[in-house]
Design an enzyme around this catalytic site. Structure first.
Site, mmCIF file in Angstrom:
data_model
loop_
_atom_site.group_PDB
_atom_site.id
_atom_site.type_symbol
_atom_site.label_atom_id
_atom_site.label_comp_id
_atom_site.label_asym_id
_atom_site.label_seq_id
_atom_site.Cartn_x
_atom_site.Cartn_y
_atom_site.Cartn_z
ATOM 1 N N LYS A 123 0.826 -1.215 0.000
ATOM 2 C CA LYS A 123 0.000 0.000 0.000
ATOM 3 C C LYS A 123 0.861 1.266 0.000
ATOM 4 O O LYS A 123 0.489 2.269 -0.591
ATOM 5 C CB LYS A 123 -0.960 0.011 1.190
ATOM 6 N N LYS A 206 -4.865 -8.830 -6.468
ATOM 7 C CA LYS A 206 -6.145 -9.231 -5.864
ATOM 8 C C LYS A 206 -7.236 -8.201 -6.180
ATOM 9 O O LYS A 206 -6.931 -7.013 -6.375
ATOM 10 C CB LYS A 206 -5.982 -9.458 -4.367
ATOM 11 N N LYS A 209 -11.313 -3.105 -3.324
ATOM 12 C CA LYS A 209 -12.281 -2.014 -3.455
ATOM 13 C C LYS A 209 -11.614 -0.690 -3.779
ATOM 14 O O LYS A 209 -12.250 0.223 -4.284
ATOM 15 C CB LYS A 209 -13.167 -1.902 -2.202
HETATM 16 N N1 AQP Z 1 -9.781 -10.205 -3.309
HETATM 17 C C1 AQP Z 1 -10.125 -10.789 -2.169
HETATM 18 N N2 AQP Z 1 -10.367 -12.120 -2.133
HETATM 19 C C2 AQP Z 1 -10.741 -12.728 -0.966
HETATM 20 N N3 AQP Z 1 -10.902 -12.058 0.193
HETATM 21 C C3 AQP Z 1 -10.670 -10.735 0.187
HETATM 22 N N4 AQP Z 1 -10.740 -9.801 1.155
HETATM 23 C C4 AQP Z 1 -10.419 -8.593 0.642
HETATM 24 N N5 AQP Z 1 -10.130 -8.706 -0.665
HETATM 25 C C5 AQP Z 1 -10.276 -10.033 -0.975
HETATM 26 C C6 AQP Z 1 -11.114 -10.077 2.537
HETATM 27 O O1 AQP Z 1 -12.139 -9.180 2.906
HETATM 28 C C7 AQP Z 1 -11.989 -8.869 4.292
HETATM 29 C C8 AQP Z 1 -12.028 -7.405 4.494
HETATM 30 O O2 AQP Z 1 -10.923 -6.791 3.897
HETATM 31 P P1 AQP Z 1 -10.613 -5.286 4.289
HETATM 32 O O3 AQP Z 1 -11.720 -4.438 3.852
HETATM 33 O O4 AQP Z 1 -10.327 -5.183 5.729
HETATM 34 O O5 AQP Z 1 -9.306 -4.897 3.588
HETATM 35 P P2 AQP Z 1 -8.506 -5.478 2.412
HETATM 36 O O6 AQP Z 1 -8.138 -6.899 2.686
HETATM 37 O O7 AQP Z 1 -7.369 -4.543 2.173
HETATM 38 O O8 AQP Z 1 -9.597 -5.432 1.240
HETATM 39 P P3 AQP Z 1 -9.650 -4.506 -0.014
HETATM 40 O O9 AQP Z 1 -10.960 -4.755 -0.699
HETATM 41 O O10 AQP Z 1 -8.435 -4.701 -0.844
HETATM 42 O O11 AQP Z 1 -9.694 -3.066 0.621
HETATM 43 P P4 AQP Z 1 -8.770 -1.824 0.316
HETATM 44 O O12 AQP Z 1 -8.806 -1.669 -1.157
HETATM 45 O O13 AQP Z 1 -9.410 -0.686 1.042
HETATM 46 O O14 AQP Z 1 -7.416 -2.151 0.832
HETATM 47 C C9 AQP Z 1 -10.692 -9.500 4.759
HETATM 48 O O15 AQP Z 1 -10.996 -10.710 5.426
HETATM 49 C C10 AQP Z 1 -9.955 -9.781 3.485
HETATM 50 O O16 AQP Z 1 -9.103 -10.885 3.594
#
Ligand code: AQP
Length: 347
Positions: A123, A206, A209
């Protein structure tokens, strides 16, 4: 000589997990996390779920959008099957025990441990001098989210595995430093056919969002046309689907679509490959789109209905926060005692 650390088996089973309201939730959040959260609730284990808004502000969030995304996240939880009468559902900032324990864990976690966190490196990228201190400390706050409830199990996607290991290290170090058997050594629960859903535009990244490309993800707010169009345009290769899973080894985009199909249909990836062996993507993609629309549309419709009454969502989060506080506060009071802090204020 420190005392032996308790294993999770000696603690009452309790599930905690959270999702950041840092954008609209994606199919990755749904398959990797939300769907699992509902399964755990339905297994009858005590479940505590949280919109982790304090994690979200580790990167810039427009205040009005953050409020909206938090409500939308809560609506997604409920629409996906989280029942506020059976699970505790709240937003993190309403329970100050998270921040308080997070600070104590900042003083337990070591710089070396935190510096090895790959999500921070990803990040921060080349910009590490200019990102927030909160982004660096994020995994210590995550440990506090979990351990403020002495949670024994945490359902997460594959990307959170390293943070869960750090949570375990923090619990062990706290127990050892203070010679107590206080915190459980929490187990990650990483299950299902889609623990790491990949971007629809790049099979090496991956689905996220916060990806600048909306085409890279399916949002839980996407309508049927948007879902179908994104799947139709998803990057693939010119080969047909192979006879066995082995044939997808060096085909990340194809493997991703098979995993998504498997997770949505409740099948194994092996059986999906067996069903579609030899099929071209021109055949497979419309079937996947049809399945995705059938599974996601009811959730989207229910989210839209819930979002029409934001005051009710706020009430649900407030009630959940009270329930969460009732569990976390006595645990935190014990932590203050263990650490040696005077608690003499009359309230
Ligand atoms: N691509 C993914 N596949 C499977 N699981 C996923 N998770 C996130 N992306 C995937 C799971 O969703 C939960 C919440 O994640 P988070 O919102 O705390 O943060 P993150 O993992 O950083 O998810 P994002 O969507 O990528 O958010 P941003 O873009 O804001 O950083 C976790 O259990 C995660 O494993």
């Amino acid at each position: 000589m420190s005392e032996p650390v308790q294993t999770p088996q000696t603690f009452t089973p309790r599930i905690f997990s959270g999702i950041q309201p840092s954008g609209g939730l994606t199919l990755g959040n749904y398959l990797g996390a939300l769907k699992r959260f509902v399964e755990k609730q339905d297994e009858g284990i005590e479940t505590i779920y949280c919109l982790v808004d304090m994690h979200a502000i580790t990167v810039w969030q427009d205040p009005e959008k953050l409020r909206q995304q938090t409500r939308e996240g809560a609506a997604a939880f409920i629409a996906a099957g989280i029942d506020p009468a059976r699970s505790i559902l709240f937003n993190q900032s309403q329970v100050t025990a998270h921040a308080e324990l997070g600070w104590i864990f900042n003083c337990v976690a070591r710089m070396g441990w935190m510096s090895r966190m790959t999500q921070f490196k990803d990040k921060a990228g080349k910009n590490s001098e200019n990102v927030s201190l909160g982004l660096f400390a994020y995994p210590a706050l995550m440990a506090a989210d979990i351990l403020a409830y002495k949670a024994t199990h945490v359902p997460v996607g594959e990307d959170q595995k390293q943070h869960l290991e750090l949570t375990r290290d923090i619990a062990i170090k706290f127990n050892n430093d203070y010679k107590v058997n206080f915190f459980p050594v929490t187990e990650p629960v990483i299950e299902g056919a889609a623990t790491r859903v990949m971007s629809l535009r790049d099979g090496s990244k991956k689905m996220s969002k916060s990806d600048p490309s909306d085409q890279s993800r399916i949002n839980l707010t996407d309508d049927a046309d948007a879902i179908s169009a994104k799947i139709r345009k998803a990057k693939t290769d010119p080969e047909p689907l192979p006879e066995t899973l082995d044939g997808l080894k060096d085909r990340p985009e194809a493997r991703n679509l098979v995993n998504i199909y498997a997770a949505l249909s409740g099948q194994s990836a092996e059986s999906v490959v067996a069903e579609f062996a030899g099929a071209q993507f021109g055949t497979f993609k419309p079937r996947l789109a049809e399945l995705a629309v059938a599974k996601l549309s009811p959730i989207t419709t229910e989210m839209n209905r819930l979002m029409r009454d934001p005051a009710e969502i706020d009430r649900i989060l407030g009630r959940g926060a009270e329930q969460a506080e009732a569990i976390a506060r006595p645990i935190l009071n014990d932590v203050y005692d263990i650490v040696g802090m005077i608690r003499s204020r009359q309230v």
